[in-house]
Each structure stands twice: as C-alpha cells, then as structure tokens.
Design a protein around this motif. Structure first.
Motif, PDB file in Angstrom:
ATOM      1  N   ALA A   1       0.816  -1.207   0.000  1.00 16.53           N
ATOM      2  CA  ALA A   1       0.000   0.000   0.000  1.00 16.53           C
ATOM      3  C   ALA A   1       0.848   1.253   0.000  1.00 16.53           C
ATOM      4  O   ALA A   1       0.646   2.166  -0.789  1.00 16.53           O
ATOM      5  CB  ALA A   1      -0.926  -0.013   1.216  1.00 16.53           C
ATOM      6  N   GLY A   2       1.834   1.328   0.932  1.00 19.53           N
ATOM      7  CA  GLY A   2       2.672   2.508   0.999  1.00 19.53           C
ATOM      8  C   GLY A   2       3.553   2.672  -0.206  1.00 19.53           C
ATOM      9  O   GLY A   2       3.871   3.782  -0.612  1.00 19.53           O
ATOM     10  N   LEU A   3       3.969   1.572  -0.816  1.00 17.72           N
ATOM     11  CA  LEU A   3       4.878   1.641  -1.949  1.00 17.72           C
ATOM     12  C   LEU A   3       4.139   1.960  -3.234  1.00 17.72           C
ATOM     13  O   LEU A   3       4.637   2.658  -4.107  1.00 17.72           O
ATOM     14  CB  LEU A   3       5.622   0.310  -2.097  1.00 17.72           C
ATOM     15  CG  LEU A   3       6.509  -0.061  -0.906  1.00 17.72           C
ATOM     16  CD1 LEU A   3       7.115  -1.435  -1.117  1.00 17.72           C
ATOM     17  CD2 LEU A   3       7.608   0.961  -0.717  1.00 17.72           C
ATOM     18  N   ALA A   4       2.944   1.425  -3.392  1.00 20.70           N
ATOM     19  CA  ALA A   4       2.183   1.630  -4.624  1.00 20.70           C
ATOM     20  C   ALA A   4       1.274   2.848  -4.537  1.00 20.70           C
ATOM     21  O   ALA A   4       0.549   3.154  -5.475  1.00 20.70           O
ATOM     22  CB  ALA A   4       1.351   0.382  -4.929  1.00 20.70           C
ATOM     23  N   ASN A   5       1.277   3.550  -3.370  1.00 20.40           N
ATOM     24  CA  ASN A   5       0.455   4.740  -3.169  1.00 20.40           C
ATOM     25  C   ASN A   5      -1.028   4.425  -3.324  1.00 20.40           C
ATOM     26  O   ASN A   5      -1.790   5.181  -3.909  1.00 20.40           O
ATOM     27  CB  ASN A   5       0.863   5.861  -4.133  1.00 20.40           C
ATOM     28  CG  ASN A   5       0.356   7.214  -3.654  1.00 20.40           C
ATOM     29  OD1 ASN A   5       0.224   7.443  -2.453  1.00 20.40           O
ATOM     30  ND2 ASN A   5       0.068   8.105  -4.591  1.00 20.40           N
TER      31      ASN A   5
ATOM     32  N   ASP B   1      -6.893  -1.768   2.529  1.00 19.03           N
ATOM     33  CA  ASP B   1      -8.147  -2.265   3.082  1.00 19.03           C
ATOM     34  C   ASP B   1      -8.031  -2.250   4.606  1.00 19.03           C
ATOM     35  O   ASP B   1      -7.094  -2.833   5.164  1.00 19.03           O
ATOM     36  CB  ASP B   1      -8.383  -3.689   2.579  1.00 19.03           C
ATOM     37  CG  ASP B   1      -9.726  -4.251   3.046  1.00 19.03           C
ATOM     38  OD1 ASP B   1     -10.194  -3.867   4.133  1.00 19.03           O
ATOM     39  OD2 ASP B   1     -10.283  -5.092   2.324  1.00 19.03           O
ATOM     40  N   PRO B   2      -8.943  -1.582   5.310  1.00 23.67           N
ATOM     41  CA  PRO B   2      -8.813  -1.468   6.765  1.00 23.67           C
ATOM     42  C   PRO B   2      -8.845  -2.809   7.487  1.00 23.67           C
ATOM     43  O   PRO B   2      -8.437  -2.894   8.646  1.00 23.67           O
ATOM     44  CB  PRO B   2      -9.994  -0.575   7.166  1.00 23.67           C
ATOM     45  CG  PRO B   2     -10.951  -0.654   6.029  1.00 23.67           C
ATOM     46  CD  PRO B   2     -10.122  -0.841   4.801  1.00 23.67           C
ATOM     47  N   GLY B   3      -9.323  -3.853   6.831  1.00 29.26           N
ATOM     48  CA  GLY B   3      -9.345  -5.162   7.460  1.00 29.26           C
ATOM     49  C   GLY B   3      -8.126  -6.012   7.157  1.00 29.26           C
ATOM     50  O   GLY B   3      -8.070  -7.183   7.537  1.00 29.26           O
ATOM     51  N   THR B   4      -7.141  -5.431   6.482  1.00 29.76           N
ATOM     52  CA  THR B   4      -5.922  -6.142   6.112  1.00 29.76           C
ATOM     53  C   THR B   4      -4.772  -5.759   7.037  1.00 29.76           C
ATOM     54  O   THR B   4      -4.671  -4.614   7.462  1.00 29.76           O
ATOM     55  CB  THR B   4      -5.537  -5.806   4.654  1.00 29.76           C
ATOM     56  OG1 THR B   4      -6.548  -6.276   3.781  1.00 29.76           O
ATOM     57  CG2 THR B   4      -4.215  -6.447   4.268  1.00 29.76           C
TER      58      THR B   4
ATOM     59  N   PRO C   1       2.836   0.592   6.546  1.00 29.27           N
ATOM     60  CA  PRO C   1       2.308  -0.723   6.903  1.00 29.27           C
ATOM     61  C   PRO C   1       1.736  -0.694   8.306  1.00 29.27           C
ATOM     62  O   PRO C   1       2.040   0.205   9.093  1.00 29.27           O
ATOM     63  CB  PRO C   1       3.549  -1.625   6.829  1.00 29.27           C
ATOM     64  CG  PRO C   1       4.681  -0.696   7.143  1.00 29.27           C
ATOM     65  CD  PRO C   1       4.301   0.618   6.505  1.00 29.27           C
ATOM     66  N   ASN C   2       0.913  -1.677   8.627  1.00 31.26           N
ATOM     67  CA  ASN C   2       0.393  -1.769   9.994  1.00 31.26           C
ATOM     68  C   ASN C   2       1.498  -2.119  10.980  1.00 31.26           C
ATOM     69  O   ASN C   2       1.559  -1.577  12.087  1.00 31.26           O
ATOM     70  CB  ASN C   2      -0.698  -2.839  10.092  1.00 31.26           C
ATOM     71  CG  ASN C   2      -1.880  -2.557   9.211  1.00 31.26           C
ATOM     72  OD1 ASN C   2      -1.836  -2.826   8.019  1.00 31.26           O
ATOM     73  ND2 ASN C   2      -2.935  -1.997   9.771  1.00 31.26           N
ATOM     74  N   VAL C   3       2.346  -3.058  10.576  1.00 29.25           N
ATOM     75  CA  VAL C   3       3.425  -3.547  11.430  1.00 29.25           C
ATOM     76  C   VAL C   3       4.696  -3.607  10.590  1.00 29.25           C
ATOM     77  O   VAL C   3       4.651  -3.985   9.415  1.00 29.25           O
ATOM     78  CB  VAL C   3       3.114  -4.950  12.002  1.00 29.25           C
ATOM     79  CG1 VAL C   3       4.242  -5.426  12.908  1.00 29.25           C
ATOM     80  CG2 VAL C   3       1.784  -4.953  12.745  1.00 29.25           C
ATOM     81  N   ALA C   4       5.816  -3.228  11.177  1.00 32.16           N
ATOM     82  CA  ALA C   4       7.097  -3.294  10.480  1.00 32.16           C
ATOM     83  C   ALA C   4       8.165  -3.796  11.441  1.00 32.16           C
ATOM     84  O   ALA C   4       8.030  -3.679  12.667  1.00 32.16           O
ATOM     85  CB  ALA C   4       7.502  -1.926   9.929  1.00 32.16           C
TER      86      ALA C   4
ATOM     87  N   GLN D   1      -6.047   5.843  12.461  1.00 30.77           N
ATOM     88  CA  GLN D   1      -6.243   4.435  12.806  1.00 30.77           C
ATOM     89  C   GLN D   1      -7.352   4.256  13.829  1.00 30.77           C
ATOM     90  O   GLN D   1      -7.425   4.965  14.841  1.00 30.77           O
ATOM     91  CB  GLN D   1      -4.942   3.858  13.374  1.00 30.77           C
ATOM     92  CG  GLN D   1      -5.050   2.407  13.776  1.00 30.77           C
ATOM     93  CD  GLN D   1      -3.706   1.823  14.147  1.00 30.77           C
ATOM     94  OE1 GLN D   1      -3.240   0.883  13.543  1.00 30.77           O
ATOM     95  NE2 GLN D   1      -3.068   2.420  15.141  1.00 30.77           N
ATOM     96  N   SER D   2      -8.220   3.288  13.585  1.00 29.91           N
ATOM     97  CA  SER D   2      -9.284   2.963  14.527  1.00 29.91           C
ATOM     98  C   SER D   2      -8.775   1.957  15.553  1.00 29.91           C
ATOM     99  O   SER D   2      -7.725   1.330  15.373  1.00 29.91           O
ATOM    100  CB  SER D   2     -10.465   2.347  13.780  1.00 29.91           C
ATOM    101  OG  SER D   2     -10.106   1.085  13.232  1.00 29.91           O
ATOM    102  N   ARG D   3      -9.538   1.784  16.610  1.00 32.20           N
ATOM    103  CA  ARG D   3      -9.155   0.784  17.620  1.00 32.20           C
ATOM    104  C   ARG D   3      -9.163  -0.611  17.012  1.00 32.20           C
ATOM    105  O   ARG D   3      -8.318  -1.442  17.358  1.00 32.20           O
ATOM    106  CB  ARG D   3     -10.110   0.855  18.809  1.00 32.20           C
ATOM    107  CG  ARG D   3      -9.854  -0.241  19.834  1.00 32.20           C
ATOM    108  CD  ARG D   3     -10.536   0.025  21.138  1.00 32.20           C
ATOM    109  NE  ARG D   3     -10.528  -1.158  21.989  1.00 32.20           N
ATOM    110  CZ  ARG D   3     -10.766  -1.130  23.291  1.00 32.20           C
ATOM    111  NH1 ARG D   3     -11.032   0.009  23.891  1.00 32.20           N
ATOM    112  NH2 ARG D   3     -10.754  -2.245  23.997  1.00 32.20           N
ATOM    113  N   GLU D   4     -10.082  -0.870  16.102  1.00 26.64           N
ATOM    114  CA  GLU D   4     -10.138  -2.188  15.471  1.00 26.64           C
ATOM    115  C   GLU D   4      -8.870  -2.471  14.669  1.00 26.64           C
ATOM    116  O   GLU D   4      -8.330  -3.587  14.709  1.00 26.64           O
ATOM    117  CB  GLU D   4     -11.375  -2.284  14.572  1.00 26.64           C
ATOM    118  CG  GLU D   4     -12.703  -2.333  15.313  1.00 26.64           C
ATOM    119  CD  GLU D   4     -13.121  -0.994  15.898  1.00 26.64           C
ATOM    120  OE1 GLU D   4     -12.552   0.048  15.464  1.00 26.64           O
ATOM    121  OE2 GLU D   4     -13.991  -0.976  16.796  1.00 26.64           O
ATOM    122  N   GLN D   5      -8.385  -1.462  13.950  1.00 27.20           N
ATOM    123  CA  GLN D   5      -7.153  -1.653  13.186  1.00 27.20           C
ATOM    124  C   GLN D   5      -5.954  -1.830  14.111  1.00 27.20           C
ATOM    125  O   GLN D   5      -5.062  -2.639  13.837  1.00 27.20           O
ATOM    126  CB  GLN D   5      -6.936  -0.454  12.257  1.00 27.20           C
ATOM    127  CG  GLN D   5      -7.933  -0.404  11.100  1.00 27.20           C
ATOM    128  CD  GLN D   5      -7.832   0.893  10.329  1.00 27.20           C
ATOM    129  OE1 GLN D   5      -7.685   1.974  10.920  1.00 27.20           O
ATOM    130  NE2 GLN D   5      -7.908   0.804   9.013  1.00 27.20           N
TER     131      GLN D   5
END
Length: 445
Positions: free
Chosen positions: A35-39, A43-46, A102-105, A335-339
């Motif tokens: 996502a960050g690389l391709a701009n 998806d918030p569920g990913t 990313p969400n996690v790195a 970011q939401s709490r769910e994310q």
C-alpha cells in the motif's frame, strides 16, 4: 500528531529520509507491491507487514506469517520484504510520512529510536498491549528496557541476536578443547582464547579461527565492541554529541586483535565475510566469530559444530555485542481501535511463534518461550541464551545503529589494524576524528 501541518511537506520528507538513512547514503532497491509503496489505500481489514529478512530468517518469517493466515482466515495479510539496511528504513520512513505505512514493520532496536524521534512510530500503551496478553514483565528485561524512550514503549522486541563463538567439534575434540559432554571447555582470559586458537591451528594446519575483516566493518565493530565493553569502555555520550573513546582500553583491545592476526597469524587478516564462513565450513579453522544467524549456513553445510558465548576475554562484567529485531507500529493518524487491535494481534502471533524464530539462532525475548523447557532443550541455540541478559547495543545517537555510518567508521579502523594497515594508535586517531565530525552535526530529527 502529524510531523508537520501538511503530511508530506518538504521538511517532513527530509526528516523521514534522514530517519531512514541513519546517516548513511541512500541506495536503490526493488519496489515490491504494498500500500505505501504503490500509493494505494489499504483495506482497513488487512494487516500489511514489512520486514527486511533474507536467507534462513526470511524462510522462517514466511512460515510464521503463513501460520497466522491459517489461524485467521478472515484477516488478509499483505507481507512485503524489502532490501536490508538503509533502503528498508528509507521506504518505511517515506510511507509513514506519506500517511500510507504498513500496519506492522520490523526495525532493529538500534534504529528504532531515530524513527521515533522523527515522529514516525506509535506509542504502545500498556492498556492496548494488555488486551492482547502482553506486558513489560513478559519480555527479556534487557531488550525491553533498551527500547524504552522516556519510559514509554514504541517497539516490541522479538529477539536478541548476539555475536557468538562457533566451533568445529571434530577439530576442537582432536585439539583437546572439549569436555566429557562434547561441549567447549570454558575459555577465560586472553591467554586461554589465544591458546585455544593455537591448538585448533595445529589441527587444521591453516588457521585457528576466522571472522570477516575485508569490507566487513560490521563484524569488526561487533568484536571490538564486545571486548571493549568487557573493559567497561564507552564510545559516545549525551546521545552521540560527545566522543568519550578511552584510548588506553581501545589500545588494549586493538593490540590483542593485532596479535591474533598480524603477529601470531592465528586468524587470517585479509578475508571477507563469505570467505571467513567458507574457510570455517571447510575445516580450515576450528573457530568462527559471527552473528548466531549463520547457524543455518553451517547446518546446511552438514558440518560438525557447536556454539558458545564469546568468552569473557578481559575479565570485567560480561557483555557481548548484540542488536534486537523489534516489531513496531508506524504512525497512522486515522487508525481505529479495530485496526490497532488487528496489528497487535498479529504481533502477538509472531511472539507466540518464537520457537520457530529461535531455531534460526536468535535468542527469544518472549519469556513464555525463552523460559520454556522446549527452548532449553534446543541446542546449540540455547547454549548462548545468557547473551540476552549481557547484550550491549550501539550507543544511542542519530548516526548509530545497525548498518550505520558509525559502525562503518569504527569497524573499518578495527579491520585495518587486524589487516596490518594501521597501528592501534593510528586507528584510534582515525576513529576519534571521524566520530567527532559526526558528533558535531546537529540531529536531522
């Protein structure tokens, strides 16, 4: 909190680049889809996860991610592996500054603080961690506390990865260096280590030990840092703004290393990283000093080997150079709490698979695994587990850390002594001059 009023301002971009570069030059690398690389919007569920692992580490991390997918079929995972070092940290920084991280790195502990100082990491609050069964007391204390910033957590330590002493059990057995159980006898003091290398050399007819020297400043720095640290030596102070190199202690270490290579020729003084590994694997030396991550290389070579702590050569408080791979959550303003919970749930899954990670040599920091009977029975990996409590990390500064210019400056000078190109005094003068130039620069973050 945004870095600037406009998320991708010129100043924010510069800060992100410098945080990722760690004071070294930027290098080109491939651009996998993310996502960050391709701009593109994520998806918030990913869960998007970025790492920098190759070789055996890469294979094990892919397995751990696959296990998460199997256990969480309703949560897509987009895993991206980037080039190790500055290209990786630069892309993490740019994606975060551009509000598409990313969400996690993964981040080395020694690089994480610069990312946080640039405003690129989320704080990991105790209440959020507690929802996923994580708390400070469940991690190796040394690794956890080394990653705190003003008492706050911004990274979850996955491991401690120290340098260790590999040894060929056949060669060392013939040299009389093993005990009745087939393990390396304790080696304490400079003479004991020198004598062990000499006995191994008598068996091999070539060398007693190896480690990378040519074009391998990182390994040279790690060995110097271990021995210098055992003397209680410090290199930098005040977050890298002062150079406090102790000439007498540094000379003692460099004299010893020069004796091993130039004077006694127990180690080759002109050999690169891969050459040192190959010579050990082929039986040309009885010992090899390197990071524990090379365990997979020697297992693949099907050679007889063991692993032990790098000895306490100079008799002070025992320390050994190490770093830690940590899991960080790059800052996301919306970011939401769910994310957040998706991200932390993914982190917890990787921690629970620490035994898989430990098989690759890294010492687990997640105590439910580190203190388990299963890990204690994992040999030779658990033989050097005490290194986690004795780990000494790069000194804090914006220009230090894994793959940084600091390591290049220090390691190049050490390698030149081992190779016979510099005297210890000239090497120390070179270290001090180059470090003073870096220390005088204002932090870009």
């Amino acid at each position: 909190m945004p870095i600037d009023d406009v998320p991708l301002s010129r100043r924010g971009l510069l800060r992100g680049l410098l945080a990722g570069a760690g004071a070294a030059g930027l290098a080109g690398c491939s651009t996998p889809v993310g996502a960050g690389l391709a701009n593109t919007a994520l998806d918030p569920g990913t869960v998007e996860f970025w790492d920098l692992f190759g070789g055996g580490d890469g294979v094990r991390m892919q397995q751990m991610v696959a296990n998460y997918r199997a256990a969480n079929p309703g949560t897509p995972v987009q895993a991206v592996t980037l080039t190790w070092g500055n290209p990786y940290y630069t892309k993490v920084s740019l994606a975060t500054v551009g509000d598409k991280p990313p969400n996690v790195a993964v981040s080395h502990l020694t690089r994480m603080k610069t990312l946080q100082q640039a405003g690129l990491l989320q704080e990991l609050r105790p209440a959020d961690l507690a929802r996923h069964g994580m708390a400070a007391e469940m991690f190796n204390r040394r690794a956890w506390e080394a990653g705190l910033i003003d008492g706050r957590a911004y990274a979850i330590p996955l491991d401690t990865h120290p340098i260790v002493l590999f040894y060929n059990t056949d060669i060392c057995g013939e040299a009389g260096l093993l005990d009745d159980a087939g393990a390396l006898k304790p080696l304490r003091g400079p003479d004991a280590l020198t004598d062990a290398f000499a006995k191994a050399q008598q068996v091999t007819g070539q060398y007693g030990a190896t480690h990378g020297i040519n074009a391998d400043p990182a390994t040279c720095w790690r060995l110097f840092h271990t021995l210098y640290g055992q003397l209680g030596g410090e290199v930098l102070a005040d977050d890298g703004t002062r150079v406090v190199l102790d000439d007498a202690k540094a000379t003692q270490v460099l004299d010893y290393l020069r004796t091993l290579t130039v004077e006694r020729r127990l180690l080759p003084g002109a050999i690169d990283y891969q050459g040192a590994i190959a010579l050990f694997a082929a039986g040309g030396s009885g010992f090899h000093i390197n990071g524990e991550w090379e365990i997979s290389t020697f297992q693949t070579a099907k050679m007889p080997f063991g692993m032990a702590l790098v000895p306490n050569v100079f008799g002070g408080d025992y320390v050994v150079h190490a770093d830690s791979h940590t899991l960080v959550l790059p800052r996301r303003d919306d970011q939401s709490r769910e994310q957040l919970d998706l991200s932390l749930g993914f982190v917890r899954s990787l921690l629970d698979q620490s035994m898989t990670w430990a098989e690759g040599g890294h010492v687990p920091t997640w105590l439910p695994i580190a203190d388990s009977a299963a890990y204690r029975e994992l040999t030779p990996q658990s033989n050097y587990a005490p290194a986690a409590d004795a780990a000494v990390y790069d000194p804090p500064a914006w220009y230090t850390g894994s793959g940084s210019n600091f390591e290049n400056v220090m390691g190049s000078a050490v390698g030149a002594v081992e190779g016979g190109q510099l005297t210890p005094q000239a090497a120390i003068a070179q270290m001090r001059s180059q470090l003073s130039a870096l220390a005088a620069l204002p932090s870009p973050v």
